[in-house]
Design an enzyme around this catalytic site. Structure first.
Site, short mmCIF file in Angstrom:
data_model
loop_
_atom_site.label_atom_id
_atom_site.label_comp_id
_atom_site.label_asym_id
_atom_site.label_seq_id
_atom_site.Cartn_x
_atom_site.Cartn_y
_atom_site.Cartn_z
N HIS A 83 0.83 -1.21 0.00
CA HIS A 83 0.00 0.00 0.00
C HIS A 83 0.86 1.26 0.00
O HIS A 83 0.48 2.29 -0.52
CB HIS A 83 -0.90 0.05 1.24
CG HIS A 83 -1.84 -1.10 1.35
ND1 HIS A 83 -2.78 -1.38 0.38
CD2 HIS A 83 -2.00 -2.05 2.30
CE1 HIS A 83 -3.47 -2.45 0.76
NE2 HIS A 83 -3.01 -2.87 1.90
N THR A 195 -6.55 5.44 5.03
CA THR A 195 -6.65 4.02 4.64
C THR A 195 -7.60 3.33 5.61
O THR A 195 -7.80 3.82 6.72
CB THR A 195 -5.27 3.33 4.71
OG1 THR A 195 -4.73 3.50 6.03
CG2 THR A 195 -4.30 3.92 3.70
#
Ligand SMILES: [Zn+2]
Length: 243
Positions: A83, A195
């Site tokens: 990520h 996130t």
């Protein structure tokens, strides 16, 4: 106390490691539009009213003084978790805000930037995630523009692990100062993790001024990440931005 904090923040910020965490991504079925539906624990991504990132416009002038930061060496381990590129920090760097001490726990990078300033996107944004002793989180964000090489990125980019989720030690001590602009005036607002699980109640501090990285350094980031890792802009919903 410190140990407890470390464990809980680790769970919050590096949740991508946990096998029980549903798979999320920046595109496709696991992409940002669906984060809130992937898991009950991600519901805030959909239902939250104070989400990040935002477009920073029309700040209220509260004449905030520049931030006082005490810069040290603060890199321990670097990982590409799929990520982001994330650096875990020691306990050496901290700053004071609201009569509270916030200690740097980790920092990581987004390309292109997540927040915008007056609609302007930047090629890279660094997030320095700090936590207080009672678990409050403050994120310091710095925007990068392309220009001269950034010397504080070099020791990180030289050690980029080839495989995802493999931690490498940063065996070199270096100062984080070049990752921050000379002038430490900032915008401040309330927001969330960008996130999953999109937890709210975070103090966001976005530096008004930028630093640089070279085109080559930016290219190294992009190749390592393989895709953009910026969540789309979220509505302000009446929040006030102060400067
Ligand atoms: Zn981030």
């Amino acid at each position: 106390m410190k140990r407890l904090l470390t464990v809980s923040l680790f769970a919050l910020s590096v949740s991508a490691f946990a096998e029980s965490t549903p798979h999320w991504a920046y595109e496709g079925k696991g992409g940002p539009d669906n984060w809130g539906k992937l898991s009950d624990t991600f519901a805030t991504c959909k239902t939250g009213k104070y989400q990040s990132p935002i477009d920073i416009r029309h700040p209220f002038d509260a004449t905030l003084p520049p931030l006082t930061l005490d810069f040290h060496t603060a890199a321990e381990k670097l990982v590409n978790n799929g990520h982001t590129l994330l650096v875990t920090a020691g306990d050496e760097d901290e700053f004071r805000l609201d009569d509270t001490t916030f200690i740097l726990r980790q920092y990581h990078f987004h390309t292109p930037s997540e927040n915008r300033i007056n609609g302007k996107s930047f090629p890279l944004e660094a997030h320095f995630v700090h936590a207080s002793e009672n678990g409050d989180i403050a994120v310091l964000a710095v925007m990068f523009e392309t220009g001269p090489e950034n010397s504080a990125l070099t020791p990180l980019l030289e050690r980029l692990p080839k495989e995802k989720n493999r931690e490498v030690s940063i065996d070199k001590r270096f100062n984080l100062r070049p990752l921050f602009p000379d002038d430490l005036h900032y915008y401040r607002f309330s927001g969330s993790l960008t996130t999953p699980p999109c937890t709210e109640g975070l103090r966001w501090i976005v530096m008004k001024n930028t630093v640089t990285l070279s085109e080559k350094q930016l290219e190294t980031f992009k190749q390592a990440l393989e895709h953009s890792n910026n969540r789309p802009l979220q509505p302000l919903n009446g929040r006030v931005i102060v400067q």
